[in-house]
Design an enzyme around this catalytic site. Structure first.
Site, PDB file in Angstrom:
ATOM      1  N   SER A   1      -5.103   8.102  -6.850  1.00 30.76           N
ATOM      2  CA  SER A   1      -4.243   8.413  -5.882  1.00 30.76           C
ATOM      3  C   SER A   1      -4.834   9.709  -4.931  1.00 30.76           C
ATOM      4  CB  SER A   1      -3.047   8.730  -6.440  1.00 30.76           C
ATOM      5  OG  SER A   1      -1.865   8.908  -5.339  1.00 30.76           O
TER       6      SER A   1
ATOM      7  N   ASP B   1      -0.361  -2.200  -3.699  1.00 33.34           N
ATOM      8  CA  ASP B   1      -0.108  -0.803  -3.969  1.00 33.34           C
ATOM      9  C   ASP B   1       0.774  -0.242  -2.711  1.00 33.34           C
ATOM     10  OD1 ASP B   1      -0.406   2.008  -4.054  1.00 33.34           O
ATOM     11  OD2 ASP B   1      -2.079   2.100  -5.223  1.00 33.34           O
TER      12      ASP B   1
ATOM     13  N   HIS C   1       1.057   1.103  -8.240  1.00 38.06           N
ATOM     14  CA  HIS C   1       0.270   2.040  -7.647  1.00 38.06           C
ATOM     15  C   HIS C   1      -0.844   2.436  -8.728  1.00 38.06           C
ATOM     16  CE1 HIS C   1      -1.076   5.677  -5.400  1.00 38.06           C
ATOM     17  NE2 HIS C   1      -0.607   6.555  -6.089  1.00 38.06           N
TER      18      HIS C   1
END
Length: 528
Positions: free
Chosen positions: A249, A468, A498
């Site tokens: 991320s 995602d 994710h």
């Protein structure tokens, strides 16, 4: 006050369970057997871009410091008041780093580190540094709980993580107390009247002022560029010739910035759930509106509900909550804004979709308890009403990074209709977030977009998941391109959620082969 990208793929919430069954295709190419000496392509192989900027020379007192590793105490700031010791295999230490890298011999701050040594010392490659996202996520708090997913890597790597500057045990940014946080979460995040708009913007301005009052010393120095410099100092002090890194991320942006600043120090870097480095302030929020809407539609399709009908159902519920919040078993009401946050959380992982089904069904029948509990989990609120400071750190780092500033008038005239068209559910929230996020921020932003061009770096594995919600797949392609030809290697995961590592054999085995054996997959390989 935001649904901007939050804690990384492996650490969003206890609700989010790993697991997408995926297969794979395409082959692998060998790229060197020794992780410390992986060959880097020549600069001529890379696409045009800026060369790495010259970095200040750090004194030997910093680069040669000896860390005092001790058994870890419970990481209270990272994990809350009920945190437990990570266990006997985990050691913690503090690294001294310059507060201001333009003054390398000046004041220092402590960077909290955690590690567990490689299980097979005879085949040890070196250290593998982790960042689990945020920004604002604590690596010291996250790594012990996530380490089970990295057992194979642990055989040959010391697993290492850290609290980036401004986070938890590393000169933590704090901006306000629990009561102020609780009150702010009850504001209308999509103001419909001048009074609601004023309350929303005034609170945002007050948040920044609180950060300046409580954390003004560190606030100008918590940006991603300085965190990347800290990572290279960590590399040197740990004794690694190259940095081996796994970032999720926001950790992908941090990894990309590191590669730009220190391309010749890049070892084996993996970037999973990739932030688009080209998106900019408004573009990033628009991309998240698209990503979350796409995930919501995929969720409804999995229930044989059309995307149109499912979206209309959620919009109807949110409109109802805007008029009248729902009661809960928690003794607190579920507002429209908290409901939206509760809907966001289970979209991070397909395995959490059943929670969303239960929560929506109950809310439509007049009980907001489950959505409120999920919103509280997102905001890291414990049962005593105490909140973590991750949101404080996230905002401070983001606003230090970006020059992007948007007024409420610009939201109304330019962004609101566009974002709502992209996502009737999430668009209005993310459009208004543009005005609130860095409103009157006390520190100027560094740049419009991060520079991740990594001329001369070794191949970097970039992993993007097509479904995602928080970091849409398009960002992975942009990151691979921006890193440069011969540097960015794109691995596509056709799936939901994710982050891809640990959620299926194909991606996990490909990443393991790269990190353990230096096998670089063919650019464009797909796991499905």
């Amino acid at each position: 006050m935001t649904i901007r990208v939050r804690a990384g793929a492996l650490a969003v919430s206890a609700l989010l369970v790993a697991g997408l069954a995926v297969g794979c295709d395409s082959g692998q190419d060998k790229a060197g057997d020794d992780g410390k000496n992986t060959a880097a392509p020549s600069a001529s192989q890379n696409s045009p871009g800026k060369a790495a900027p010259s970095e200040p020379v750090l004194p030997a007192a910093l680069t040669g410091q000896k860390l005092d590793w001790k058994r870890c105490e419970a990481p209270v700031k990272a994990s809350g008041s009920n945190a437990k010791r990570p266990g006997g295999q985990w050691q913690c230490a503090r690294l001294k780093a310059p507060l201001d890298y333009s003054k390398p011999t000046g004041e220092t701050i402590g960077i909290a580190l955690i590690r567990s040594k490689a299980e097979d010392g005879s085949k040890r490659i070196g250290s593998l540094l982790f960042n689990f996202g945020g920004p604002g996520g604590s690596g010291v708090g996250a790594l012990p709980g996530a380490a089970g997913q990295f057992k194979k890597l642990h055989s040959r790597y010391d697993l290492v993580s850290f609290d980036p500057r401004g986070v938890a045990e590393s000169a933590e940014v704090t901006c306000r107390g629990d009561r102020e946080i609780e009150a702010a979460h009850r504001l209308d995040f999509t103001p419909d009247t001048p009074a609601e708009e004023k309350a929303y913007i005034d609170d945002s301005v007050a948040f920044g002022a609180g950060c300046a009052k409580k954390s003004g010393r560190v606030l100008p120095h918590v940006g991603t560029t300085n965190a990347a410099r800290d990572m290279d100092l960590i590399r040197q002090v740990l004794g690694d010739a190259k940095l081996h890194y796994l970032g999720f991320s926001y950790g992908t942006e941090l990894g990309g910035v590191y590669a730009h600043l220190f391309p010749r120090n890049v070892g084996r870097l993996v970037l999973d759930a990739v932030v688009d480095p080209t998106a900019g302030y408004a573009g990033h929020s628009r991309g998240q509106a698209l990503g979350f809407q796409r995930a919501l539609e995929n969720y409804f399709k999995s229930r044989d509900i059309s995307a149109k009908d499912g979206t209309e159902r959620v919009v109807k519920l949110l409109d109802r909550l805007d008029r009248k919040p729902l009661p809960t078993d928690e003794g607190r009401t579920l507002t429209q804004s908290l409901a939206l946050t509760g809907i966001v959380l289970p979209l991070y992982s397909k395995d959490s979709w059943p929670y969303l089904t239960q929560a929506l069904d109950e809310a439509e029948n007049g009980d907001g308890t489950r959505l409120l509990i999920m919103a509280e989990a997102y905001y890291s609120r414990d049962r005593t009403g105490h909140y973590s400071t991750q949101d404080h750190s996230q905002r401070a780092i983001s606003c230090a990074d970006t020059k992007g500033r948007v007024t409420a008038a610009e939201v109304r005239s330019r962004h609101l209709a566009e974002f709502t068209k992209v996502s009737p559910v999430f668009g209005p929230y993310l459009a208004w977030d543009l005005a609130g996020w860095c409103a009157n921020w006390p520190v100027p932003g560094e740049s419009d977009t991060p520079d991740v061009a990594a001329l001369g770096a070794a191949p970097i594995l970039v992993v993007g998941t097509t479904g995602d919600p928080a970091t849409p797949y398009e960002g992975a392609k942009k990151m691979a391109d921006e890193l440069g030809t011969g540097v960015g290697v794109l691995l596509t995961n056709k799936g939901e959620g994710h982050g891809a590592y640990g959620n299926g054999a194909c991606v996990t085995e490909t990443v393991d082969a790269y990190l353990l054996d230096g096998k670089v997959p063919a650019n464009g390989k797909t796991c499905s």
